[in-house]
Design an enzyme around this catalytic site. Structure first.
Site, PDB file in Angstrom:
ATOM      1  N   GLU A  11     -31.563  22.491  26.441  1.00 28.66           N
ATOM      2  CA  GLU A  11     -30.723  23.280  26.996  1.00 28.66           C
ATOM      3  C   GLU A  11     -31.255  23.046  29.065  1.00 28.66           C
ATOM      4  O   GLU A  11     -30.372  23.249  29.823  1.00 28.66           O
ATOM      5  CB  GLU A  11     -31.608  24.530  26.933  1.00 28.66           C
ATOM      6  CG  GLU A  11     -31.009  24.692  25.318  1.00 28.66           C
ATOM      7  CD  GLU A  11     -31.681  26.290  25.052  1.00 28.66           C
ATOM      8  OE1 GLU A  11     -31.125  27.448  25.548  1.00 28.66           O
ATOM      9  OE2 GLU A  11     -33.078  26.347  24.219  1.00 28.66           O
TER      10      GLU A  11
ATOM     11  N   ALA B 168     -37.924  23.518  22.681  1.00 32.14           N
ATOM     12  CA  ALA B 168     -39.880  24.418  23.265  1.00 32.14           C
ATOM     13  C   ALA B 168     -40.804  24.421  22.151  1.00 32.14           C
ATOM     14  O   ALA B 168     -40.905  23.221  20.999  1.00 32.14           O
ATOM     15  CB  ALA B 168     -39.296  25.928  23.116  1.00 32.14           C
TER      16      ALA B 168
ATOM     17  N   GLY C 155     -34.584  23.418  23.645  1.00 27.94           N
ATOM     18  CA  GLY C 155     -34.371  24.169  24.592  1.00 27.94           C
ATOM     19  C   GLY C 155     -34.702  21.553  25.199  1.00 27.94           C
ATOM     20  O   GLY C 155     -34.414  22.133  26.392  1.00 27.94           O
TER      21      GLY C 155
ATOM     22  N   GLU D 213     -31.814  25.433  17.326  1.00 24.10           N
ATOM     23  CA  GLU D 213     -33.439  26.458  17.199  1.00 24.10           C
ATOM     24  C   GLU D 213     -33.063  27.125  15.563  1.00 24.10           C
ATOM     25  O   GLU D 213     -34.652  27.873  14.670  1.00 24.10           O
ATOM     26  CB  GLU D 213     -32.665  27.225  17.492  1.00 24.10           C
ATOM     27  CG  GLU D 213     -33.925  26.194  19.504  1.00 24.10           C
ATOM     28  CD  GLU D 213     -32.463  25.565  20.030  1.00 24.10           C
ATOM     29  OE1 GLU D 213     -31.874  25.338  19.112  1.00 24.10           O
ATOM     30  OE2 GLU D 213     -33.171  25.809  21.036  1.00 24.10           O
TER      31      GLU D 213
HETATM   32  C1  LIG Z   1     -39.525  31.600  23.561  1.00 25.49           C
HETATM   33  C2  LIG Z   1     -38.354  30.969  23.688  1.00 25.49           C
HETATM   34  C3  LIG Z   1     -37.652  30.262  23.631  1.00 25.49           C
HETATM   35  C4  LIG Z   1     -36.558  28.616  23.613  1.00 25.49           C
HETATM   36  C5  LIG Z   1     -35.776  28.634  23.370  1.00 25.49           C
HETATM   37  C6  LIG Z   1     -35.573  26.941  22.308  1.00 25.49           C
HETATM   38  C7  LIG Z   1     -36.037  26.809  21.085  1.00 25.49           C
HETATM   39  C8  LIG Z   1     -36.678  25.591  21.203  1.00 25.49           C
HETATM   40  O1  LIG Z   1     -36.401  24.835  21.925  1.00 25.49           O
HETATM   41  S1  LIG Z   1     -37.238  25.390  19.177  1.00 25.49           S
HETATM   42  C9  LIG Z   1     -37.465  23.574  19.193  1.00 25.49           C
HETATM   43  C10 LIG Z   1     -36.145  23.374  18.266  1.00 25.49           C
HETATM   44  N1  LIG Z   1     -36.392  21.341  18.490  1.00 25.49           N
HETATM   45  C11 LIG Z   1     -36.916  21.494  16.864  1.00 25.49           C
HETATM   46  O2  LIG Z   1     -36.451  21.886  15.906  1.00 25.49           O
HETATM   47  C12 LIG Z   1     -36.914  20.129  16.765  1.00 25.49           C
HETATM   48  C13 LIG Z   1     -38.307  19.639  15.791  1.00 25.49           C
HETATM   49  N2  LIG Z   1     -38.600  18.185  15.860  1.00 25.49           N
HETATM   50  C14 LIG Z   1     -37.816  18.088  14.582  1.00 25.49           C
HETATM   51  O3  LIG Z   1     -37.399  18.130  14.142  1.00 25.49           O
HETATM   52  C15 LIG Z   1     -38.776  15.745  14.168  1.00 25.49           C
HETATM   53  O4  LIG Z   1     -39.764  15.902  15.445  1.00 25.49           O
HETATM   54  C16 LIG Z   1     -37.536  14.826  15.303  1.00 25.49           C
HETATM   55  C17 LIG Z   1     -36.586  15.049  14.286  1.00 25.49           C
HETATM   56  C18 LIG Z   1     -37.094  15.484  16.480  1.00 25.49           C
HETATM   57  C19 LIG Z   1     -38.464  14.232  15.241  1.00 25.49           C
HETATM   58  O5  LIG Z   1     -38.724  13.526  14.068  1.00 25.49           O
HETATM   59  P1  LIG Z   1     -40.096  12.221  13.631  1.00 25.49           P
HETATM   60  O6  LIG Z   1     -39.498  11.199  14.374  1.00 25.49           O
HETATM   61  O7  LIG Z   1     -40.030  11.940  12.057  1.00 25.49           O
HETATM   62  O8  LIG Z   1     -41.106  12.334  14.825  1.00 25.49           O
HETATM   63  P2  LIG Z   1     -42.407  14.342  14.622  1.00 25.49           P
HETATM   64  O9  LIG Z   1     -41.031  15.483  13.654  1.00 25.49           O
HETATM   65  O10 LIG Z   1     -43.670  12.675  13.795  1.00 25.49           O
HETATM   66  O11 LIG Z   1     -42.740  14.119  16.024  1.00 25.49           O
HETATM   67  C20 LIG Z   1     -43.713  13.074  16.419  1.00 25.49           C
HETATM   68  C21 LIG Z   1     -44.616  14.223  16.943  1.00 25.49           C
HETATM   69  O12 LIG Z   1     -43.813  15.553  17.731  1.00 25.49           O
HETATM   70  C22 LIG Z   1     -44.365  16.713  17.403  1.00 25.49           C
HETATM   71  N3  LIG Z   1     -42.909  17.718  17.932  1.00 25.49           N
HETATM   72  C23 LIG Z   1     -41.588  17.344  17.376  1.00 25.49           C
HETATM   73  N4  LIG Z   1     -41.272  18.213  17.586  1.00 25.49           N
HETATM   74  C24 LIG Z   1     -41.386  19.410  18.225  1.00 25.49           C
HETATM   75  C25 LIG Z   1     -41.462  20.335  19.100  1.00 25.49           C
HETATM   76  N5  LIG Z   1     -40.130  20.979  19.346  1.00 25.49           N
HETATM   77  N6  LIG Z   1     -41.949  21.151  18.953  1.00 25.49           N
HETATM   78  C26 LIG Z   1     -43.985  21.002  18.782  1.00 25.49           C
HETATM   79  N7  LIG Z   1     -43.950  19.560  18.618  1.00 25.49           N
HETATM   80  C27 LIG Z   1     -43.061  19.379  18.287  1.00 25.49           C
HETATM   81  C28 LIG Z   1     -44.408  16.907  15.624  1.00 25.49           C
HETATM   82  O13 LIG Z   1     -45.191  18.156  15.245  1.00 25.49           O
HETATM   83  C29 LIG Z   1     -45.744  15.239  15.755  1.00 25.49           C
HETATM   84  O14 LIG Z   1     -46.920  16.089  16.220  1.00 25.49           O
HETATM   85  P3  LIG Z   1     -47.734  14.749  15.274  1.00 25.49           P
HETATM   86  O15 LIG Z   1     -47.892  15.948  13.625  1.00 25.49           O
HETATM   87  O16 LIG Z   1     -49.078  15.722  15.845  1.00 25.49           O
HETATM   88  O17 LIG Z   1     -47.715  14.242  15.154  1.00 25.49           O
END
Ligand SMILES: CCCCC/C=C/C(=O)SCCNC(=O)CCNC(=O)[C@H](O)C(C)(C)COP(=O)(O)OP(=O)(O)OC[C@H]1O[C@@H](n2cnc3c(N)ncnc32)[C@H](O)[C@@H]1OP(=O)(O)O
Length: 257
Positions: free
Chosen positions: A111, A63, A108, A131
């Protein structure tokens, strides 16, 4: 569409998450578009199997965390309910669904893959429910579907540690059906979809609904549903074709009638 690409090719309806610069993070718009396109594909007779995948290096990293900043308890609850509704719908589609996991499938994103019938992953993929590291927990159905998919102990470990696992490990614990190098992921997934397309779509749809119903019901209810559905398939031309083809020593050609 803004966040998703779609195409229909040789019986396959492709749903390609398309926010590669954000690792296909699922925002509200993407949820709405997922709902719209899955409903269209469910009703489109040219689509026999639906494949979900992502553009770029992720299936989906979950998400969209940037949207969490504005959430309070009520709007978070509503967001979770919206996501759940879409995942529930995807799970209930009468056509076979495959998550083709090309890279990160986190939160997500995993999921969404769990709401699909099958998961085929690239060796390079990384899966997990991180999460808990954000002080929250899975909210698109993962707390329930993961336990049913791989059992309580491993599911609790993944959700409570937030650890990511490799595709090979995911295959070992039964979270994914198949692992292949990224270079052959599409080919292998299409081959798998092809096997499903050779079957009777009616028998597949009834079978899927019996399995899903039974997964959430006492054994006796599930068994009753199995018998009932078994009766229903005997009203189809496909059943006649399947039995006749066997007796005539030829390959069955099912028409979905
Ligand atoms: C209320 C409803 C509930 C729904 C239930 C679900 C909840 C969730 O899913 S919470 C999210 C869970 N996911 C994460 O915690 C993963 C988050 N991401 C990471 O940890 C890392 O991005 C990575 C390990 C997946 C990859 O790392 P890396 O290769 O270094 O790439 P970047 O971190 O630089 O990411 C590139 C770019 O993408 C943006 N981004 C990545 N994941 C998310 C995300 N889940 N949401 C929003 N944006 C995300 C990241 O911020 C980068 O953006 P910029 O900084 O603009 O380049």
């Amino acid at each position: 569409m803004e966040t998703i690409e779609t195409k229909i090719e040789n019986g396959i309806g492709w749903i390609i998450l398309n926010r590669p610069d954000k690792l296909n993070a699922i925002n509200l718009k993407m949820l709405e578009e997922l709902e719209e396109v899955t409903k269209n594909f469910e009703e489109n007779n040219d689509v026999k199997v639906i494949i979900f995948t992502g553009n770029g290096k992720a299936f989906s990293a979950g998400a969209d965390i940037s949207q969490f900043k504005e959430l309070n308890s009520i709007s978070a609850w509503n967001f979770a309910k919206k996501g759940r509704k879409v995942m529930d719908y995807i799970e209930s589609i009468s056509k076979p669904t495959i998550a083709m996991i090309n890279g990160y499938a986190l939160g997500g994103g995993l999921e969404l893959a769990l709401a699909c019938d099958f998961r085929i992953a690239a060796e390079e993929a990384s899966l997990g429910l991180p999460e808990i590291n954000l002080g929250i927990y899975p909210g698109f159905g993962g707390t329930q579907r993961l336990v049913r998919a791989i059992g309580k102990a491993k599911a609790m470990e993944l959700m409570m540690t937030g650890d990511r696992i490799s595709a090979k490990e995911a295959e070992r614990i039964g979270l994914v059906n198949k692992v292949t190098p990224l270079s052959s992921l599409k080919e292998e997934t299409i081959k798998f979809a092809g096997k499903l397309m050779e079957k009777s779509p009616i028998a597949l749809a009834i079978l899927k609904s019996v399995i899903l119903y039974g997964n959430d019901s006492p054994l006796l209810d599930g068994l009753n549903m199995e018998s009932l559905g078994w009766g229903v398939v005997f009203s189809t031309e496909d059943e006649k074709e399947g039995v006749n083809a066997f007796l005539e020593k030829r390959k069955a050609v099912f028409k979905g009638k």
